[in-house]
Design an enzyme around this catalytic site. Structure first.
Site, PDB file in Angstrom:
ATOM      1  CB  SER A  32      -0.445  -9.466  -9.529  1.00 44.60           C
ATOM      2  OG  SER A  32      -0.609  -8.338 -10.346  1.00 44.60           O
TER       3      SER A  32
ATOM      4  CG  ASP B 287      -0.091  -5.680  -8.452  1.00 46.87           C
ATOM      5  OD1 ASP B 287       0.842  -5.620  -7.628  1.00 46.87           O
ATOM      6  OD2 ASP B 287      -1.270  -5.904  -8.125  1.00 46.87           O
TER       7      ASP B 287
ATOM      8  CG  HIS C 285      -2.041  -1.029   1.076  1.00 45.04           C
ATOM      9  ND1 HIS C 285      -3.204  -0.828   0.362  1.00 45.04           N
ATOM     10  CD2 HIS C 285      -2.106  -2.296   1.561  1.00 45.04           C
ATOM     11  CE1 HIS C 285      -3.954  -1.924   0.430  1.00 45.04           C
ATOM     12  NE2 HIS C 285      -3.307  -2.823   1.141  1.00 45.04           N
TER      13      HIS C 285
END
Length: 388
Positions: free
Chosen positions: A128, A174, A38
C-alpha cells in the site's frame, strides 16, 4: 537497520536543500493485510495492520506565480496545476494531484505549495505505497489549511483519489488502516460501517512480510475484472453486496456463471475466515489464526485466482521454514508479497530459511521484514529535532 537514514530525515534534507525549512511534516505507514482479501469492495471484513515503513511528506507554501511542485526521491520532480488539465492518470504524481484536487472540491486549498517525499514503503509490493502517499499528503495539506479530519474522512477522500483520479476500483481498506491504525494492534474493519476494532497479535508471535521481488500494475491487471465478477454475482443473488450473500445460495447459480460463483465463494468464505481470525486473536490462539491464513491462500489461489507462481512458491517455502504458524499471499495479488505469522523466538531462523529457499527455487533474492503493528498517520511535531 545499520546506516539507514529514516524517511523523515531524507524528506527534510531534500526540502531544505531546495527551498529551506518546510511548514509541516507528515507521515503515513504502509500496511500488510493479515486476512480478508478482496472483501473490502464487497462491503466485507478485513484484518490489516500498519507496518513499520513510512512515507513522509515535507510541505510548505509557495508563491502564487508558479505551479505547485512535488519532488519524490524515487520518481523525480513534477509540476502540478489544479486550475488546468489534470496530470495523466498513469503519472506517479497523479496520487498527489488527486489529493490536492479533491480537497479543493471540499473548499480546502492552501494555494500553491511545494513538497518533498521520501518513503521506506516498497513500491508495487502489495504493501500500500499509494495509500501511504495519499494519506500523508492529505494530512499535510489539511494541517496547513487549518483543517482537522478524522481517519475515516481522510480515508474516504484517498479512496476517491484511487477510484476517480487514478482509475483503480479499490476499496477503502488501505487508506483507512494507514490513517487510523492503533499502535500495537491490527484492526478488524467492517468495510460497510467503517468501524475499526483493534486486535493484538497472539503472544509470542511476529508478522513476517515476504517480498517475492515480483511486481504488477493493478490498474492494468485483472483486478477490475474480479470486482466486476463480484458485482454480477451480487446482482444475480439480489443482494446489495456479496457481504450479504449466504454460501448455500451459490448452488442456485447457473453453469454460465461458474466464474462468478467461484469469485463469490471466495468472498463469502473469506469474510467468515476474517471474523474467525479476529476471534482467534481475541483469544490469543496463534494456531487457529495461522490455519485461517493458510485456508485464505488456497481460496485466493483457486477460487479468486489472484495468486501467482512466485507467491505460491513463497508460501510453500514459508510453511516449510522454522517457526511458521501460517502464511498466505497478501494484497491485490498476482505478484508482490506474502505474509506469515511466525513464532517470535524462531523469526530470525525463519527469515534466513525463507531467503535461502526462495533463492534456490527462483534465482531471486527475497526481502524478509519482521514487523509488529505500527501507528497510523500523524504529523511530525518537531521539525527542528530532525537533522538534515
Amino acid at each position: 537497520m545499520t546506516g539507514h537514514v529514516p524517511p523523515v530525515q531524507r524528506a527534510l534534507a531534500m526540502h531544505r536543500e531546495r527551498w529551506g525549512a518546510p511548514d509541516v511534516l507528515s507521515r503515513a505507514p504502509g500496511r500488510v493485510n493479515l486476512i480478508g482479501e478482496h472483501t473490502d469492495y464487497n462491503d466485507g471484513f478485513v484484518l490489516p495492520m500498519a507496518i513499520e515503513f513510512d512515507t513522509v511528506v515535507a510541505l510548505s507554501r509557495a508563491q502564487r506565480s508558479s505551479p505547485s511542485t512535488v519532488i519524490s526521491e524515487v520518481f523525480g520532480e513534477a509540476l502540478l496545476d489544479d486550475e488546468r488539465e489534470p496530470i495523466p492518470t498513469a503519472h506517479w504524481a497523479a496520487y498527489v494531484f488527486g489529493v490536492s484536487h479533491l480537497l479543493r472540491g471540499h473548499g480546502i486549498s492552501i494555494g500553491r505549495w511545494r513538497c518533498t517525499i521520501a518513503t521506506d514503503v516498497p513500491v508495487g509490493a502489495s504493501l500500500s505505497s499509494s495509500a501511504a502517499l495519499e494519506v500523508a499528503m492529505a494530512r499535510a495539506l489539511l494541517h496547513l489549511a487549518g483543517e482537522s479530519w478524522g481517519a475515516t474522512a481522510t480515508a474516504e477522500l484517498c479512496q476517491r483519489v484511487e477510484n476517480e483520479v487514478v482509475g483503480m476500483p479499490c476499496g477503502i481498506m488501505d487508506p483507512l488502516i494507514s490513517a487510523g491504525a492503533v499502535p500495537g494492534h491490527a484492526s478488524l474493519i467492517d468495510c460497510r460501517s467503517l468501524d475499526m476494532g483493534p486486535r493484538r497479535l497472539p503472544d509470542g508471535t511476529v508478522i513476517a512480510i515476504l517480498d517475492t521481488m515480483t511486481r504488477r500494475e493493478l490498474v492494468d491487471s485483472a483486478y477490475g475484472d474480479r470486482r466486476a465478477s463480484c458485482e454480477r454475482a451480487a446482482r444475480w443473488l439480489s443482494v446489495a453486496a456479496l457481504r450479504d450473500a449466504e454460501l448455500h445460495e451459490l448452488e442456485r447459480m447457473p453453469a454460465e456463471l461458474a466464474v462468478e460463483r467461484r469469485r463469490a465463494r471466495h468472498v463469502i468464505t473469506e469474510n467468515e475466515r476474517t471474523l474467525a481470525a479476529a476471534d482467534a486473536m481475541e483469544a490469543g490462539d496463534a494456531e487457529a489464526l495461522g490455519a485461517l491464513m493458510n485456508a485464505g491462500h488456497v481460496s485466493l489461489r483457486d477460487d479468486y485466482e489472484v495468486s501467482g507462481p512466485a507467491l505460491d512458491a513463497m508460501v510453500r517455502i514459508a510453511h516449510a521454514s522454522p517457526g511458521c504458524i501460517g502464511a498466505r499471499m497478501t494484497g491485490g495479488g498476482f505478484a508482490g508479497c506474502a505474509v506469515a505469522l511466525v513464532a517470535a523466538d524462531a523469526a530470525d531462523d525463519f527469515a534466513g530459511e525463507v531467503q535461502k529457499g526462495y533463492r534456490a527455487v527462483s534465482g531471486r533474492d527475497a526481502s524478509v521484514w519482521l514487523s509488529l503493528p505500527a501507528e497510523g498517520a500523524s504529523l511530525i511535531d518537531s521539525i527542528e529535532r530532525h537533522t538534515a
